[in-house]
Enzyme design. Structure first.
Site, mmCIF file in Angstrom:
data_model
loop_
_atom_site.group_PDB
_atom_site.id
_atom_site.type_symbol
_atom_site.label_atom_id
_atom_site.label_comp_id
_atom_site.label_asym_id
_atom_site.label_seq_id
_atom_site.Cartn_x
_atom_site.Cartn_y
_atom_site.Cartn_z
ATOM 1 N N THR A 14 44.752 31.118 -8.394
ATOM 2 C CA THR A 14 46.283 30.396 -8.134
ATOM 3 C C THR A 14 46.022 29.255 -7.635
ATOM 4 O O THR A 14 46.740 28.310 -7.873
ATOM 5 C CB THR A 14 46.796 31.628 -7.082
ATOM 6 N N TYR A 27 53.198 32.612 -13.341
ATOM 7 C CA TYR A 27 52.352 31.178 -13.539
ATOM 8 C C TYR A 27 51.073 31.691 -14.142
ATOM 9 O O TYR A 27 51.109 33.208 -14.238
ATOM 10 C CB TYR A 27 52.134 30.678 -12.153
ATOM 11 N N THR A 93 42.194 34.674 -5.367
ATOM 12 C CA THR A 93 42.160 35.413 -4.121
ATOM 13 C C THR A 93 41.957 37.001 -4.225
ATOM 14 O O THR A 93 41.530 37.846 -3.276
ATOM 15 C CB THR A 93 43.448 35.368 -3.310
ATOM 16 N N ASP A 94 42.207 37.631 -5.408
ATOM 17 C CA ASP A 94 42.304 39.008 -5.747
ATOM 18 C C ASP A 94 40.724 39.593 -5.510
ATOM 19 O O ASP A 94 40.666 40.741 -5.160
ATOM 20 C CB ASP A 94 42.601 39.409 -7.249
ATOM 21 N N LYS A 166 41.526 41.045 1.203
ATOM 22 C CA LYS A 166 42.938 40.696 1.015
ATOM 23 C C LYS A 166 43.844 41.903 1.270
ATOM 24 O O LYS A 166 43.471 43.058 1.067
ATOM 25 C CB LYS A 166 42.923 40.346 -0.529
ATOM 26 N N GLU A 284 33.879 64.712 9.416
ATOM 27 C CA GLU A 284 34.406 65.792 8.986
ATOM 28 C C GLU A 284 33.699 66.282 7.611
ATOM 29 O O GLU A 284 33.694 67.434 7.488
ATOM 30 C CB GLU A 284 36.001 65.534 8.639
#
Ligand code: GLU
Length: 328
Positions: A14, A27, A93-94, A166, A284
Site C-alpha cells: 500500500t 486501490y 503490511t499484510d 499486524k 492442557e
C-alpha cells in the site's frame, strides 16, 4: 558532515499503492514505482542519502521465495558494504511480520534493517506512507539502531521482528508487539529507544536455506474432525503449525491425528488463533506424550516461518525445534 547512506529496497504494498482519488475506497497495492516514492521523499529534506533498488511491485500477499531470496541477498551485500549505514524495505503490511522474521533469523544484526509500509495508499487523504518512510530513515540512520536485527516501523512505533504482528485490518496504528510492545517511539525528528540493543554483535542465527519446505497452518475450529490433518499430510507437508483455540488446543481427534503425524517425523507446533498470549508446554495438551512443540510467544504466521527455517537447516526433532522457539 556526510549524510548516512540508506539502501531502500522496494517491494510494493500500500505504501506504493495508488487509488487515483484522495477519498476513493479501492486501490491497487504496489502500483507506484520506488523512484516515485524516493522523489517524494527527496522533498522532505531528510538527513540521509536514499539509494533505491527495486525488488518487486507486488501486494505482500504474493510475497514468497523469489522476493525473499532477492531481499536477503541485497541485505547481505549491504551489511558488508561500509558505505551503507542502514537498510529500508518498503513492504505491504499484510505479511510484513513474516518477511521481517525470516530476515531477522538469517541476517547478522549489525546494521538496522527496517520494514516500512502504509495502511493508506500514497494519494489518499491522510496517507501514512511518507511519514513511515521518514521515520524508517530516522531509525536506519540512527547510531543506536544497530544490534536490534530487523524492525518494523509503523504508526510512529518501532517493533522488533520477533514481537511484531499486524493486529488490525485498516487503522494506521495497525501493528502491535508481543511479548514486548514497541522498542522505540519515532518521529522524523526524534527517536526514543526503550532499551539497549537486544541482538548486539549477533551473527545470523540460521543459514539462508536452499529452499523452504512446505509447512501449513491449520486453524482449529469447534466441531472439526481430523480430515484436514490427513489432507495436509497428503500434500507432503513437512511440518504443521496448529493455530489452536486458546492455548493451542484442538478437538481430541485432531490432536490424535497430529500426534500420529509427529510419530511419523512431521514437525507439529502448537500456536494459538487468539491474538495474543503464550502457548506453553504441557498445560492442557500433553506435548511430551504427543511429540508436539509449543510456539511460546509466536503467532501462527511467524511460527510457520521459524519452523520452515529450522527444517531447512536440518533441525526437525521436537527437542531441537522447541529449543529454537524457547530461545527466540
Ligand atoms: N495486501 C496489500 C499488501 O500487503 C496491501 C496491504 C498493505 O500494504 O497495507 O501489500
Amino acid at each position: 558532515m556526510t549524510r548516512p547512506r540508506i539502501l531502500v529496497l522496494g517491494t510494493g504494498g500500500t505504501i506504493a499503492g495508488s487509488a487515483g482519488s484522495a477519498t476513493g475506497g479501492g486501490y491497487r497495492a504496489g502500483g507506484l514505482a520506488l523512484s516515485a516514492m524516493l522523489d517524494a521523499a527527496a522533498k522532505l529534506g531528510l538527513e540521509a542519502e536514499l539509494v533505491g533498488e527495486p525488488i518487486a511491485q507486488i501486494g505482500s500477499q504474493d510475497m514468497g521465495w523469489d522476493q525473499w531470496s532477492a531481499l536477503h541477498a541485497a541485505c547481505l551485500a549491504a551489511c558488508g558494504d561500509p558505505a551503507i549505514s542502514g537498510i529500508i524495505i518498503t513492504h505491504g503490511t499484510d505479511t510484513a511480520e513474516e518477511t521481517a522474521l525470516l530476515l531477522d533469523l538469517t541476517l547478522p544484526a549489525g546494521k538496522p534493517v527496517v520494514l516500512v509500509g502504509a495502511m493508506r495508499p500514497a494519494d489518499a487523504v491522510g496517507s501514512d506512507g511518507l511519514r513511515n518512510l521518514a521515520n524508517g530513515v530516522a531509525v536506519a540512520s540512527d547510531p543506536q539502531g544497530g544490534g536490534r536485527g530487523v524492525m518494523v516501523v509503523m504508526g510512529d512505533a518501532v517493533f522488533a521482528a520477533v514481537d511484531v504482528r499486524k493486529a488490525a485490518t485498516a487503522n494506521i496504528d495497525a501493528f502491535r508487539g508481543f511479548p514486548r510492545g514497541p522498542i522505540a517511539r519515532v518521529t522524523p525528528s526524534q527517536i526514543t529507544w526503550f532499551g539497549p540493543p537486544h541482538r548486539a554483535d549477533a551473527p545470523a542465527a540460521y543459514a539462508w536455506p536452499q529452499s523452504l519446505p512446505r509447512v501449513a497452518i491449520l486453524t482449529a475450529g469447534a466441531g472439526m474432525d481430523e480430515k484436514p490433518v490427513e489432507a495436509l499430510l497428503g500434500i507432503g507437508c513437512k511440518g504443521i503449525v496448529l493455530a489452536g483455540m486458546g492455548q493451542g488446543n484442538a478437538p481430541g481427534c485432531v490432536l490424535d491425528a497430529l500426534a500420529a503425524a509427529a510419530k511419523a517425523d512431521i514437525a507439529v507446533v502448537r500456536s494459538s488463533r487468539v491474538d495474543e498470549g503464550m502457548v506453553e508446554r504441557n498445560v492442557e495438551v500433553d506435548d511430551d506424550a504427543h511429540g508436539f512443540v509449543a510456539a511460546r510467544a509466536l503467532g501462527p504466521a511467524k511460527a510457520r516461518i521459524l519452523l520452515q527455517v529450522l527444517l531447512a537447516n536440518g533441525i526437525s526433532d521436537p527437542a531441537g525445534v522447541q529449543a529454537a522457539f524457547d530461545n527466540l
